[in-house]
Design a protein around this motif. Structure first.
Motif, PDB file in Angstrom:
ATOM      1  N   VAL A   1       1.491 -34.336  53.927  1.00  0.00           N
ATOM      2  CA  VAL A   1       1.938 -35.713  53.712  1.00  0.00           C
ATOM      3  C   VAL A   1       0.695 -36.571  53.544  1.00  0.00           C
ATOM      4  O   VAL A   1      -0.122 -36.672  54.468  1.00  0.00           O
ATOM      5  CB  VAL A   1       2.803 -36.215  54.879  1.00  0.00           C
ATOM      6  CG1 VAL A   1       3.334 -37.610  54.572  1.00  0.00           C
ATOM      7  CG2 VAL A   1       3.952 -35.251  55.149  1.00  0.00           C
ATOM      8  N   ILE A   2       0.562 -37.190  52.356  1.00  0.00           N
ATOM      9  CA  ILE A   2      -0.632 -37.979  52.036  1.00  0.00           C
ATOM     10  C   ILE A   2      -0.214 -39.401  51.723  1.00  0.00           C
ATOM     11  O   ILE A   2       0.623 -39.641  50.826  1.00  0.00           O
ATOM     12  CB  ILE A   2      -1.402 -37.374  50.834  1.00  0.00           C
ATOM     13  CG1 ILE A   2      -1.809 -35.932  51.151  1.00  0.00           C
ATOM     14  CG2 ILE A   2      -2.615 -38.213  50.504  1.00  0.00           C
ATOM     15  CD1 ILE A   2      -0.877 -34.891  50.568  1.00  0.00           C
ATOM     16  N   GLY A   3      -0.763 -40.344  52.481  1.00  0.00           N
ATOM     17  CA  GLY A   3      -0.522 -41.765  52.237  1.00  0.00           C
ATOM     18  C   GLY A   3      -1.768 -42.438  51.698  1.00  0.00           C
ATOM     19  O   GLY A   3      -2.888 -42.165  52.153  1.00  0.00           O
ATOM     20  N   VAL A   4      -1.570 -43.331  50.723  1.00  0.00           N
ATOM     21  CA  VAL A   4      -2.689 -43.991  50.044  1.00  0.00           C
ATOM     22  C   VAL A   4      -2.454 -45.497  50.074  1.00  0.00           C
ATOM     23  O   VAL A   4      -1.334 -45.965  49.817  1.00  0.00           O
ATOM     24  CB  VAL A   4      -2.828 -43.487  48.588  1.00  0.00           C
ATOM     25  CG1 VAL A   4      -3.830 -44.332  47.816  1.00  0.00           C
ATOM     26  CG2 VAL A   4      -3.236 -42.031  48.571  1.00  0.00           C
ATOM     27  N   GLN A   5      -3.500 -46.242  50.373  1.00  0.00           N
ATOM     28  CA  GLN A   5      -3.483 -47.694  50.286  1.00  0.00           C
ATOM     29  C   GLN A   5      -4.459 -48.123  49.187  1.00  0.00           C
ATOM     30  O   GLN A   5      -5.516 -47.504  49.017  1.00  0.00           O
ATOM     31  CB  GLN A   5      -3.882 -48.339  51.616  1.00  0.00           C
ATOM     32  CG  GLN A   5      -3.051 -47.856  52.806  1.00  0.00           C
ATOM     33  CD  GLN A   5      -3.561 -46.544  53.383  1.00  0.00           C
ATOM     34  OE1 GLN A   5      -4.763 -46.312  53.468  1.00  0.00           O
ATOM     35  NE2 GLN A   5      -2.627 -45.670  53.778  1.00  0.00           N
ATOM     36  N   GLU A   6      -4.072 -49.188  48.475  1.00  0.00           N
ATOM     37  CA  GLU A   6      -4.868 -49.646  47.325  1.00  0.00           C
ATOM     38  C   GLU A   6      -5.130 -48.459  46.391  1.00  0.00           C
ATOM     39  O   GLU A   6      -6.276 -48.141  46.053  1.00  0.00           O
ATOM     40  CB  GLU A   6      -6.186 -50.282  47.779  1.00  0.00           C
ATOM     41  CG  GLU A   6      -5.988 -51.521  48.635  1.00  0.00           C
ATOM     42  CD  GLU A   6      -7.309 -52.179  49.005  1.00  0.00           C
ATOM     43  OE1 GLU A   6      -8.318 -51.906  48.319  1.00  0.00           O
ATOM     44  OE2 GLU A   6      -7.331 -52.956  49.971  1.00  0.00           O
ATOM     45  N   GLY A   7      -4.051 -47.799  46.005  1.00  0.00           N
ATOM     46  CA  GLY A   7      -4.151 -46.587  45.207  1.00  0.00           C
ATOM     47  C   GLY A   7      -4.694 -46.830  43.817  1.00  0.00           C
ATOM     48  O   GLY A   7      -4.786 -47.968  43.327  1.00  0.00           O
ATOM     49  N   CYS A   8      -5.043 -45.753  43.163  1.00  0.00           N
ATOM     50  CA  CYS A   8      -5.587 -45.811  41.809  1.00  0.00           C
ATOM     51  C   CYS A   8      -4.507 -46.308  40.849  1.00  0.00           C
ATOM     52  O   CYS A   8      -3.305 -46.157  41.109  1.00  0.00           O
ATOM     53  CB  CYS A   8      -6.108 -44.443  41.386  1.00  0.00           C
ATOM     54  SG  CYS A   8      -4.843 -43.153  41.346  1.00  0.00           S
ATOM     55  N   PRO A   9      -4.892 -46.874  39.711  1.00  0.00           N
ATOM     56  CA  PRO A   9      -3.881 -47.388  38.778  1.00  0.00           C
ATOM     57  C   PRO A   9      -2.938 -46.310  38.253  1.00  0.00           C
ATOM     58  O   PRO A   9      -1.754 -46.593  38.042  1.00  0.00           O
ATOM     59  CB  PRO A   9      -4.718 -48.001  37.649  1.00  0.00           C
ATOM     60  CG  PRO A   9      -6.044 -48.282  38.263  1.00  0.00           C
ATOM     61  CD  PRO A   9      -6.261 -47.213  39.280  1.00  0.00           C
ATOM     62  N   ASP A  10      -3.431 -45.113  38.039  1.00  0.00           N
ATOM     63  CA  ASP A  10      -2.605 -44.034  37.502  1.00  0.00           C
ATOM     64  C   ASP A  10      -2.077 -43.194  38.665  1.00  0.00           C
ATOM     65  O   ASP A  10      -2.719 -42.233  39.116  1.00  0.00           O
ATOM     66  CB  ASP A  10      -3.424 -43.180  36.531  1.00  0.00           C
ATOM     67  CG  ASP A  10      -2.548 -42.234  35.708  1.00  0.00           C
ATOM     68  OD1 ASP A  10      -1.346 -42.114  36.025  1.00  0.00           O
ATOM     69  OD2 ASP A  10      -3.065 -41.613  34.765  1.00  0.00           O
ATOM     70  N   ARG A  11      -0.921 -43.561  39.143  1.00  0.00           N
ATOM     71  CA  ARG A  11      -0.340 -42.840  40.286  1.00  0.00           C
ATOM     72  C   ARG A  11       0.028 -41.408  39.911  1.00  0.00           C
ATOM     73  O   ARG A  11      -0.139 -40.477  40.722  1.00  0.00           O
ATOM     74  CB  ARG A  11       0.898 -43.599  40.765  1.00  0.00           C
ATOM     75  CG  ARG A  11       1.727 -42.866  41.810  1.00  0.00           C
ATOM     76  CD  ARG A  11       3.053 -43.593  42.027  1.00  0.00           C
ATOM     77  NE  ARG A  11       4.011 -42.744  42.711  1.00  0.00           N
ATOM     78  CZ  ARG A  11       5.316 -42.967  42.706  1.00  0.00           C
ATOM     79  NH1 ARG A  11       5.814 -44.005  42.034  1.00  0.00           N
ATOM     80  NH2 ARG A  11       6.127 -42.156  43.342  1.00  0.00           N
ATOM     81  N   ARG A  12       0.526 -41.192  38.690  1.00  0.00           N
ATOM     82  CA  ARG A  12       0.915 -39.839  38.282  1.00  0.00           C
ATOM     83  C   ARG A  12      -0.278 -38.908  38.236  1.00  0.00           C
ATOM     84  O   ARG A  12      -0.185 -37.731  38.619  1.00  0.00           O
ATOM     85  CB  ARG A  12       1.588 -39.898  36.904  1.00  0.00           C
ATOM     86  CG  ARG A  12       2.261 -38.599  36.481  1.00  0.00           C
ATOM     87  CD  ARG A  12       3.365 -38.224  37.445  1.00  0.00           C
ATOM     88  NE  ARG A  12       4.140 -37.076  36.998  1.00  0.00           N
ATOM     89  CZ  ARG A  12       5.133 -36.517  37.687  1.00  0.00           C
ATOM     90  NH1 ARG A  12       5.458 -37.010  38.875  1.00  0.00           N
ATOM     91  NH2 ARG A  12       5.797 -35.483  37.220  1.00  0.00           N
ATOM     92  N   GLU A  13      -1.419 -39.421  37.789  1.00  0.00           N
ATOM     93  CA  GLU A  13      -2.621 -38.585  37.761  1.00  0.00           C
ATOM     94  C   GLU A  13      -3.029 -38.169  39.178  1.00  0.00           C
ATOM     95  O   GLU A  13      -3.483 -37.038  39.402  1.00  0.00           O
ATOM     96  CB  GLU A  13      -3.751 -39.347  37.077  1.00  0.00           C
ATOM     97  CG  GLU A  13      -5.079 -38.602  37.023  1.00  0.00           C
ATOM     98  CD  GLU A  13      -5.015 -37.317  36.205  1.00  0.00           C
ATOM     99  OE1 GLU A  13      -5.856 -36.424  36.439  1.00  0.00           O
ATOM    100  OE2 GLU A  13      -4.123 -37.201  35.336  1.00  0.00           O
TER     101      GLU A  13
END
Length: 659
Positions: A350-362
């Motif tokens: 389970v990986i949570g990301v804050q201020e994620g990269c613009p390309d979420r699918r990548e």
């Protein structure tokens, strides 16, 4: 002493034979009375019309025995008796009767074709004496083999009508001498047990092949053979996690009489599969839509859970990372997702990301590429720049309920989704899980605002929706974390160290490795949790890593800008459980190798106890992101081929000429 017919009567030990005919038993005994004395030329040498019988040879052998053996031996005269009445046994089926008739016919054929060899029943007796006793209830085939082996003895096969027509005087003499010499050797070796001779052990002609590892492992965890040393997992798991390498399915095979030993159990399993065989009877009685907690064959029941997890514990990897909105992703995520300690991958990621990269699918493709074909993405959700992805072993997707998610915005303006919370929940077997990733208000002195963010999240997060609560009597409508068995909350909580930059730097320089106890004395989150004002009922593993914030991008140094922000433990992972000691923290650390953001990723490894459940919940039925799986595996193969090609080109270009 002679009989009324004038022939001498022989007394002493004789060999008793038992056949089905009964009349064949006394052929050799009657032959012993057919010898007649003849004097040849006054030489005093006695000749016989027929060779001496076996009993005569045995009597001659017994005369030369030592005195101590004669005193201990009890030899009685045995006269032929009519055959006993057969014991009452179970009636043989038509197949067994036909098989016995074929066996007797085959034995008689072998005796006719090769008189120097004994019948096949002798070999079966030797094999029976060499083979170890089989525990448990013997199968009907095994009993039939033993009965036929005992009923068809070597003497009985030669005493039949066909054997009589073939055997001449010279053959009988040879046989009598061989039997007498063999019996004398047994007497000299004192191979008696209760007055009966025992056959000597026969050793194999060539050495036995080396034993191989038992690949019929009872733990599905090594079924995919992820690593080259996967065979050592059984010993490692017993030492590390106390795994029990047993299978209830094997026990059921023994208990229901399907097999009689371990070899039969292994033979019932397919050579090319580690899956336990399923009986047609069980398939007919199974119902995956209506099941009870302990019903046989329930998809989420105790038996299925114990088959996959004998110790009822699963491994969970939980990670959080503030990516700072960077477009550039790390070249390699192995050090982040697959740490070298422990040696084996986990069951769930389970990986949570804050201020994620613009390309979420990548980002999701990179996760799938790193984890490889053994894992599939069960679910993913996003709330603005908050991302969460759940990956699970592909063998375990059938035991998950429908996945639900909910979001909460903590900003005053709801359209701005940079701060808030994202929750994903589902039930695995009979244990409900809730994963929350959050990004609280930033600022060194904004502790109260962060506590407000926490309170708003636990009240506004509407989970679960359709999946029933596993224990509604211990739930509260005002706190979402009380409505699940196991809760993991992780993210950028933005709690800082209440100390100036110079003091923190001096402490870090004094203890450059892992002694950070002095720093934690100034940690805001630790202080607030001890007071009970935030994360009530939650725990956190011991921190033995350096602060994860704030670094210069691409470097290992903390903030060198004019702001000179104080290094802090902003990225955290906390957990709580309805039941005591259900969650055990195995490792809690950061990943200093990834330097594309001003935050370092933080991860934790857990061992979580799982309980059996019922089949009447909404099931995911093997749902996963198939498109992402195919793209990630294709890219993984392509990169591996490119890497090999680069290595090949590098080797070819390194060749130089010497003038």
């Amino acid at each position: 002493m002679s009989t009324p017919n004038g022939f001498p009567q022989h007394s002493g030990a004789c060999v008793t034979r038992s056949t089905e005919g009964g009349a064949v038993q006394d052929l050799n005994a009657k032959k012993a009375g057919k010898a007649a004395k003849k004097e040849a030329g006054g030489s005093g040498v006695l000749t016989f019309e027929d060779p001496p019988s076996v009993g005569t040879s045995l009597n001659e052998t017994l005369k030369h025995l030592p005195d101590d053996l004669k005193a201990n031996m009890k030899i009685k005269s045995i006269t032929p008796r009519p055959p006993r009445k057969p014991r009452l046994e179970r009636a043989a089926s038509l197949d067994e009767k036909s098989w016995r008739r074929w066996r007797r016919f085959r034995t008689s054929q072998e005796s006719l074709t090769d008189p120097n060899e004994t019948s096949s029943s002798n070999g079966s007796l030797q094999e029976a004496s060499l083979s170890p006793p089989i525990r448990g209830r013997a199968s009907p085939c095994h009993q039939g083999c033993q009965q036929n082996s005992l009923n068809s003895s070597p003497d009985a096969s030669e005493a039949g009508p066909m054997g009589k027509s073939r055997g001449g005087t010279s053959d009988l003499g040879k046989r009598a001498s061989e039997i007498s010499s063999a019996f004398g050797g047994l007497l000299r070796g004192k191979a008696f047990a209760g007055g009966k001779p025992r056959l000597s052990q026969i050793m194999p002609a060539r050495p036995l092949p080396p034993m191989e590892f038992n690949v019929a492992s009872h733990t599905l965890r090594t079924a995919n053979r992820i690593d080259s040393d996967w065979l050592d997992y059984r010993h490692y798991s017993q030492h590390k996690f106390g795994r029990v390498s047993s299978s209830l399915s094997d026990t059921r095979l023994h208990g229901n009489g399907m097999v009689c030993d371990n070899c039969s159990t292994d033979s019932m399993k397919s050579t090319f599969s580690l899956l336990t065989p399923i009986r047609s009877k069980d398939v007919r009685s199974r119902s995956y839509l209506e099941g009870s907690l302990l019903a046989t064959g329930a998809l989420l029941g105790a038996e299925e859970l114990s088959r996959y997890f004998p110790d009822r514990n699963i491994g969970i990897f939980v990670a959080t990372w503030n990516m700072q909105g960077q477009k550039e992703l790390p070249m390699n995520l192995d050090d982040f997702l697959l740490p070298t300690d422990p040696d084996y991958a986990q069951d769930m990621y389970v990986i949570g990301v804050q201020e994620g990269c613009p390309d979420r699918r990548e980002w999701e493709i990179r996760l799938q590429e790193t984890l490889g074909p053994h894992y599939v993405m069960l679910y993913s959700a996003a709330h603005g720049v908050l991302y969460m992805s759940v990956f699970i072993r592909r063998d375990l997707i059938w035991f998950c309920s429908e996945v639900e998610y909910a979001t909460v915005t903590t900003r005053i303006v709801s359209q701005i989704k940079t701060k808030g919370a994202l929750g994903i929940s589902f039930t695995f077997f009979g244990t409900s899980f809730l994963f929350i990733t959050s990004h609280f208000t930033s600022g060194d002195s904004k502790v109260n605002e962060r506590k407000l963010d926490y309170n708003k999240t636990i009240q506004a997060l509407t989970l679960p929706k359709n999946v029933p609560d596993t224990n509604p009597y211990r739930s509260s409508s005002n706190d979402v974390t009380t409505r699940f068995d196991e809760v993991f909350w992780f993210g950028d909580f933005n709690f800082r160290l209440n100390k100036d930059r110079e003091t923190v730097d001096s402490i870090l320089n004094q203890n450059p490795e892992t002694d950070v106890s002095k720093l934690l004395a100034y940690d805001q989150l630790t202080s607030e949790m001890s007071r009970g004002s935030i994360f009530k009922g939650f725990q956190e593993a011991d921190i033995n890593f350096r602060p994860s914030y704030k670094f210069d991008i691409g470097k290992d140094s903390y903030d060198t800008t004019s702001k000179q922000r104080t290094p802090s433990y902003t990225d955290r992972v906390v957990f709580r459980s309805r039941y005591r000691d259900d969650i055990q923290a195995v490792k809690y650390s950061s990943c200093p190798v990834i330097k594309t953001s001003d935050h370092r990723p933080v991860f934790a490894l857990f061992r979580v106890k799982v309980r059996p459940g019922r089949d009447n919940i909404p099931l995911a039925a093997g749902q996963f992101d198939r498109e992402l799986y195919l793209i990630g595996i294709k890219r993984r193969i392509t990169r591996e081929l490119q890497k090999r090609q680069e290595q090949k080109d590098q080797k070819s270009s390194s060749i130089c000429s010497v003038s």
